[in-house]
Design an enzyme around this catalytic site. Sequence first.
Site, PDB file in Angstrom:
ATOM      1  CG  HIS A   1      -2.065   0.939   1.124  1.00 32.01           C
ATOM      2  ND1 HIS A   1      -1.971   2.284   1.361  1.00 32.01           N
ATOM      3  CD2 HIS A   1      -3.338   0.698   0.745  1.00 32.01           C
ATOM      4  CE1 HIS A   1      -3.150   2.833   1.159  1.00 32.01           C
ATOM      5  NE2 HIS A   1      -4.006   1.906   0.775  1.00 32.01           N
TER       6      HIS A   1
ATOM      7  CG  ASP B   1      -8.327  -4.365  -2.606  1.00 28.25           C
ATOM      8  OD1 ASP B   1      -7.536  -3.409  -2.729  1.00 28.25           O
ATOM      9  OD2 ASP B   1      -9.557  -4.234  -2.633  1.00 28.25           O
TER      10      ASP B   1
HETATM   11  C1  SDX Z   1      -6.259   0.080  -2.781  1.00 26.52           C
HETATM   12  O1  SDX Z   1      -4.466   4.621  -2.052  1.00 26.52           O
HETATM   13  C2  SDX Z   1      -5.375   4.009  -1.396  1.00 26.52           C
HETATM   14  O2  SDX Z   1      -5.747   4.377  -0.299  1.00 26.52           O
HETATM   15  C3  SDX Z   1      -6.000   2.802  -2.133  1.00 26.52           C
HETATM   16  C4  SDX Z   1      -6.973   1.977  -1.315  1.00 26.52           C
HETATM   17  C5  SDX Z   1      -8.236   2.748  -1.034  1.00 26.52           C
HETATM   18  O3  SDX Z   1      -8.946   2.372  -0.081  1.00 26.52           O
HETATM   19  O4  SDX Z   1      -8.577   3.674  -1.835  1.00 26.52           O
HETATM   20  O5  SDX Z   1      -6.402   1.571  -0.092  1.00 26.52           O
HETATM   21  C6  SDX Z   1      -7.406   0.727  -2.079  1.00 26.52           C
HETATM   22  O6  SDX Z   1      -6.031   0.402  -3.923  1.00 26.52           O
HETATM   23  C7  SDX Z   1      -5.395  -0.886  -2.035  1.00 26.52           C
HETATM   24  C8  SDX Z   1      -4.144  -1.359  -2.874  1.00 26.52           C
HETATM   25  C9  SDX Z   1      -4.621  -2.474  -3.789  1.00 26.52           C
HETATM   26  N1  SDX Z   1      -3.583  -2.825  -4.763  1.00 26.52           N
HETATM   27  C10 SDX Z   1      -2.938  -4.027  -4.689  1.00 26.52           C
HETATM   28  O7  SDX Z   1      -3.093  -4.858  -3.806  1.00 26.52           O
HETATM   29  C11 SDX Z   1      -2.031  -4.284  -5.877  1.00 26.52           C
HETATM   30  C12 SDX Z   1      -0.685  -4.825  -5.376  1.00 26.52           C
HETATM   31  N2  SDX Z   1      -0.012  -3.727  -4.706  1.00 26.52           N
HETATM   32  C13 SDX Z   1       0.944  -2.942  -5.455  1.00 26.52           C
HETATM   33  O8  SDX Z   1       0.613  -2.768  -6.790  1.00 26.52           O
HETATM   34  C14 SDX Z   1       1.429  -1.709  -4.694  1.00 26.52           C
HETATM   35  O9  SDX Z   1       1.711  -2.122  -3.431  1.00 26.52           O
HETATM   36  C15 SDX Z   1       0.525  -0.493  -4.615  1.00 26.52           C
HETATM   37  C16 SDX Z   1       0.049  -0.041  -5.974  1.00 26.52           C
HETATM   38  C17 SDX Z   1      -0.654  -0.765  -3.763  1.00 26.52           C
HETATM   39  C18 SDX Z   1       1.362   0.631  -3.991  1.00 26.52           C
HETATM   40  O10 SDX Z   1       2.313   0.992  -4.919  1.00 26.52           O
HETATM   41  P1  SDX Z   1       3.449   2.075  -4.533  1.00 26.52           P
HETATM   42  O11 SDX Z   1       3.154   2.794  -3.287  1.00 26.52           O
HETATM   43  O12 SDX Z   1       3.702   2.881  -5.756  1.00 26.52           O
HETATM   44  O13 SDX Z   1       4.649   1.167  -4.158  1.00 26.52           O
HETATM   45  P2  SDX Z   1       5.677   0.662  -5.203  1.00 26.52           P
HETATM   46  O14 SDX Z   1       4.954   0.066  -6.359  1.00 26.52           O
HETATM   47  O15 SDX Z   1       6.657   1.767  -5.432  1.00 26.52           O
HETATM   48  O16 SDX Z   1       6.352  -0.534  -4.395  1.00 26.52           O
HETATM   49  C19 SDX Z   1       7.405  -0.273  -3.491  1.00 26.52           C
HETATM   50  C20 SDX Z   1       8.275  -1.510  -3.594  1.00 26.52           C
HETATM   51  C21 SDX Z   1       8.656  -1.850  -5.051  1.00 26.52           C
HETATM   52  O17 SDX Z   1       9.898  -2.499  -4.996  1.00 26.52           O
HETATM   53  P3  SDX Z   1      11.207  -1.579  -5.425  1.00 26.52           P
HETATM   54  O18 SDX Z   1      10.916  -1.030  -6.803  1.00 26.52           O
HETATM   55  O19 SDX Z   1      11.285  -0.500  -4.356  1.00 26.52           O
HETATM   56  O20 SDX Z   1      12.341  -2.556  -5.404  1.00 26.52           O
HETATM   57  O21 SDX Z   1       7.544  -2.656  -3.103  1.00 26.52           O
HETATM   58  C22 SDX Z   1       7.348  -3.581  -4.161  1.00 26.52           C
HETATM   59  C23 SDX Z   1       7.626  -2.867  -5.473  1.00 26.52           C
HETATM   60  O22 SDX Z   1       8.143  -3.764  -6.457  1.00 26.52           O
HETATM   61  N3  SDX Z   1       5.948  -4.007  -4.095  1.00 26.52           N
HETATM   62  C24 SDX Z   1       5.525  -5.252  -4.240  1.00 26.52           C
HETATM   63  C25 SDX Z   1       4.140  -5.197  -4.051  1.00 26.52           C
HETATM   64  N4  SDX Z   1       3.764  -3.942  -3.812  1.00 26.52           N
HETATM   65  C26 SDX Z   1       4.892  -3.202  -3.844  1.00 26.52           C
HETATM   66  N5  SDX Z   1       6.199  -6.402  -4.529  1.00 26.52           N
HETATM   67  C27 SDX Z   1       5.430  -7.513  -4.605  1.00 26.52           C
HETATM   68  N6  SDX Z   1       4.090  -7.556  -4.434  1.00 26.52           N
HETATM   69  C28 SDX Z   1       3.411  -6.412  -4.160  1.00 26.52           C
HETATM   70  N7  SDX Z   1       2.102  -6.451  -3.973  1.00 26.52           N
END
Ligand code: SDX
Length: 429
Positions: free
Chosen positions: A305, A363
């Site tokens: 998140h 989720d």
């Molecule tokens: C919702 O914003 C909100 O409040 C949203 C929400 C709401 O109520 O409105 O809470 C609802 O959207 C919840 C999130 C649902 N999405 C997912 O579950 C999809 C999987 N999660 C990721 O796509 C990600 O964690 C996000 C999109 C939720 C957050 O993305 P960020 O903040 O841009 O973080 P990032 O992508 O920069 O990740 C940071 C690091 C990365 O590694 P590095 O590039 O630093 O090496 O963490 C890793 C990412 O690769 N990472 C994950 C991961 N999520 C982040 N690695 C594996 N699996 C994951 N799920």
Amino acid sequence: MSSNTTLTVDNKAVELAVKEGTIGPSVVDISKLYAQTGMFTYDPGFTSTASCESKITYIDGDQGVLLYRGYPIDQLAEHGDFLETCYLLLYGELPTAAQKADFDYRVTRHTMVHDQMNRFFTGFRRDAHPMAIMVACVGALSAFYHDSTDISDPQQRMIASMRMIAKMPTLAAMAYKYSIGQPFVYPQNDLDYTSNFLRMCFAVPCEDYKVNPVLSRALDRIFILHADHEQNASTSTVRLAGSSGANPFACIAAGIACLWGPAHGGANEAALKMLEEIGTPDRIPEFIARAKDKNDPFRLMGFGHRVYKNYDPRAKIMQKTTHEVLNELGIKDDPLLDVAMELEQIALKDDYFIEKKLYPNIDFYSGITLKAMGFPTSMFTVLFALARTVGWIAQWSEMIEDPSQRIGRPRQLYTGPTERNYVTVAQRG
Ligand code: SDX
């Protein structure tokens, strides 16, 4: 409360005001930065940017805290119902008994949609994704309700708000019924909000339908968990659309479109598909390895998140609700739940997830619960949109009523070609 800080740009000291909130991080007001320095700030994804001042929802990502108008989400989910949360988000205070009764009555009396909406549906293929139908139908509401699209009129804003909160369940149920080829079921206004929705989804004309109160209470609680969440992507979309003066129905349709993405509200659908693809606990290590592999675009859906770097407080309540629903339905060992719980345990002990502070989010468990209730995967994000409509409306109203509000218009760092002259086709070689 505010103070100042100094930023030095090209050896020139620029004074910037620091504003403090009631809780949470302070902000540096950079609204005059460009005028004073000729420079923009740069923050793709807005990881360090506050887009507005708000009094609605507060999140502490490190502590895993979520407050709606100051009330902790677990207390609201435990003691209240969804329409009480709607009242709180819209008006800022918990309603008295009389206020709650009046609010419930007003919402209930707006649950029907214009009957010509039925014809709107017949334009869709039966296998259209319900989110595509919701984006279209909510946007189309402005074609039916011209008497509540003048955003400068508080009375019209209130009517449009009530109409959307009341009609989202009806439209969502219609989208579901259309996708399975069953006739639409009209709202029955002696039922509470969520029971009415369950009946519109699962009743058929051939027999009586009795709402299961345990499932209705569980889904009502799930709606509370999804109601608002500060300046997330879809809420920011609604605020930006609203800043141009677009009518409220169009703004909410824009929010639905943004929520559909798998990184946002579409994650509940993607998380369930991921659990089904994993299938059995013995395949979890393979998927954990893929999630950690930089060259693999796969991510653990329902994990991570932007704000929560601790357990999403909604996920804890969601997990408890999942067990409640499965027990009520007599589902003793749901293989998907087994995979989810094992995956959670393994991930939370894995250095990669610990170091990147990746925890289950709302989720992760919601799909298991909704599937057990009888909803197809394609309806999961529709239910998220149904619940989030009140949050979008509360945030949109706050933006419209903010006297400092102006159209949102970010700038950019340009790295494209410098000016060059036109070359005719003959000269292009
Ligand atoms: C919702 O914003 C909100 O409040 C949203 C929400 C709401 O109520 O409105 O809470 C609802 O959207 C919840 C999130 C649902 N999405 C997912 O579950 C999809 C999987 N999660 C990721 O796509 C990600 O964690 C996000 C999109 C939720 C957050 O993305 P960020 O903040 O841009 O973080 P990032 O992508 O920069 O990740 C940071 C690091 C990365 O590694 P590095 O590039 O630093 O090496 O963490 C890793 C990412 O690769 N990472 C994950 C991961 N999520 C982040 N690695 C594996 N699996 C994951 N799920």
